[in-house]
Write a protein that holds these residues in place. Structure first.
Motif, short mmCIF file in Angstrom:
data_model
loop_
_atom_site.label_atom_id
_atom_site.label_comp_id
_atom_site.label_asym_id
_atom_site.label_seq_id
_atom_site.Cartn_x
_atom_site.Cartn_y
_atom_site.Cartn_z
N PHE A 28 -1.77 -5.64 -1.77
CA PHE A 28 -2.53 -4.78 -2.68
C PHE A 28 -1.58 -3.77 -3.31
O PHE A 28 -0.49 -3.51 -2.79
CB PHE A 28 -3.67 -4.07 -1.94
N HIS A 29 -1.98 -3.21 -4.44
CA HIS A 29 -1.18 -2.21 -5.13
C HIS A 29 -1.80 -0.83 -4.91
O HIS A 29 -3.02 -0.69 -4.89
CB HIS A 29 -1.10 -2.52 -6.62
N THR A 30 -0.92 0.15 -4.75
CA THR A 30 -1.40 1.50 -4.48
C THR A 30 -0.47 2.57 -5.05
O THR A 30 0.74 2.35 -5.17
CB THR A 30 -1.56 1.72 -2.95
N THR A 31 -1.05 3.70 -5.38
CA THR A 31 -0.27 4.87 -5.78
C THR A 31 0.00 5.78 -4.59
O THR A 31 0.71 6.79 -4.72
CB THR A 31 -1.02 5.66 -6.86
N SER A 32 -0.54 5.45 -3.44
CA SER A 32 -0.38 6.28 -2.24
C SER A 32 1.06 6.24 -1.75
O SER A 32 1.75 5.22 -1.85
CB SER A 32 -1.31 5.78 -1.13
N SER A 33 1.50 7.34 -1.19
CA SER A 33 2.86 7.43 -0.63
C SER A 33 2.87 7.31 0.89
O SER A 33 3.89 7.57 1.53
CB SER A 33 3.50 8.76 -1.05
N ILE A 34 1.75 6.93 1.49
CA ILE A 34 1.69 6.77 2.95
C ILE A 34 2.75 5.77 3.40
O ILE A 34 2.82 4.66 2.87
CB ILE A 34 0.30 6.30 3.39
N PRO A 35 3.60 6.12 4.37
CA PRO A 35 4.63 5.19 4.84
C PRO A 35 4.00 3.92 5.43
O PRO A 35 2.93 3.97 6.05
CB PRO A 35 5.36 5.99 5.93
N CYS A 36 4.66 2.79 5.24
CA CYS A 36 4.13 1.51 5.71
C CYS A 36 3.91 1.49 7.22
O CYS A 36 2.96 0.86 7.71
CB CYS A 36 5.07 0.37 5.32
N GLU A 37 4.78 2.19 7.95
CA GLU A 37 4.63 2.17 9.41
C GLU A 37 3.36 2.88 9.88
O GLU A 37 2.89 2.65 11.00
CB GLU A 37 5.87 2.77 10.09
#
Length: 256
Positions: A64-73
């Motif tokens: 999915f595509h997102t503008t969020s900056s939440i780290p993947c971990e």
């Protein structure tokens, strides 16, 4: 805009497959709602395949595509707290914008499980097909081997999604037994609608003596669905492995 790939697993019993539908609950809809609350905007997921109602996935990939900056971990834990217990995000990875969970997939493995015993096992309900008549897994393997290679698989396709071609390549189709559990593993570059379940049904037909393994090449040439075995129930089917280009997800493949 970031492109995020998710590896997940799910038990499909409560869902009408992966694909979002208007009137029933699906895996994609449930995942998208959970993701939306985490990234704070609407989310549209692309899945590795359109699993049917009641089918499970030990390994599944969606992006999915997102503008969020939440780290993947941090994503798996954040999303899992908003998901029901039967859907779990295992890990997340940022991938190139060109990555597409279905379009970038090189090949897939499905596993079908048959509980072959005179007495059913309560712990395999909706997890394996209970089949009380004796089955000879060696005859089933002889039939399965006839499907390996590049063929027109129209004879084992149910009426459903329109496709440009019914030609597929099966890389392996292995059938083994451990006690009362028969495991059928099939890997291909793609599958037609209900193809795996019809392949297994045809191997069961062979074990029952309703056709010979040597009949299968002619069966495929006929492109006649009624000549093949039945479409076995969905509860015994699992997506189990997915292969992607190694440089796409930054780690070795397959997913499993």
């Amino acid at each position: 805009m970031r492109n995020i790939a998710l590896q997940l697993m799910y038990v499909g019993t409560a869902y009408h497959g992966w694909q979002v539908q208007k009137t029933v609950t699906t895996v994609a809809e449930t995942l998208e709602k959970a993701l939306s609350t985490v990234v704070c905007h609407p989310v549209k997921c692309t899945g590795a395949g359109r699993t049917d109602a009641g089918v499970h996935a030990e390994t599944y990939v969606a992006n999915f595509h997102t503008t969020s900056s939440i780290p993947c971990e941090r994503l798996p834990l954040a999303v899992n707290t908003r998901l029901p217990d039967d859907i779990v995000v295992v890990r997340a990875a940022e991938v190139p914008d060109s990555f597409n969970a279905i379009g970038s997939c090189l090949k897939k493995e499905y596993t079908y499980r048959i509980y072959n015993s005179r007495i059913r096992n309560a712990f395999f309900v909706d997890r394996a097909w209970f089949y009380p008549k004796p089955l000879d897994e060696k005859v089933m393997q002889a039939a399965a081997s006839q499907f390996v290679g590049t063929h027109d698989f129209a004879a084992v396709q149910s009426v459903g999604t329109e496709v440009q071609s019914t030609v597929r390549t099966i890389h392996y189709f292995d059938i083994t037994r451990a006690g009362d559990l028969i495991t059928c593993r099939v890997c291909a570059n793609g599958f037609l609608y209900n193809m795996v379940r019809a392949l297994v049904g045809t191997c069961v037909y062979a074990a029952e003596g309703k056709l010979s393994p040597d009949d299968i090449p002619r069966l495929l040439e006929s492109r006649n669905r009624t000549a093949a075995g039945p479409t076995v129930p969905p509860g015994g089917l699992y997506m189990t492995r997915l292969w992607y280009p190694e440089d796409t997800l930054g780690q070795v493949v397959p997913f499993r």
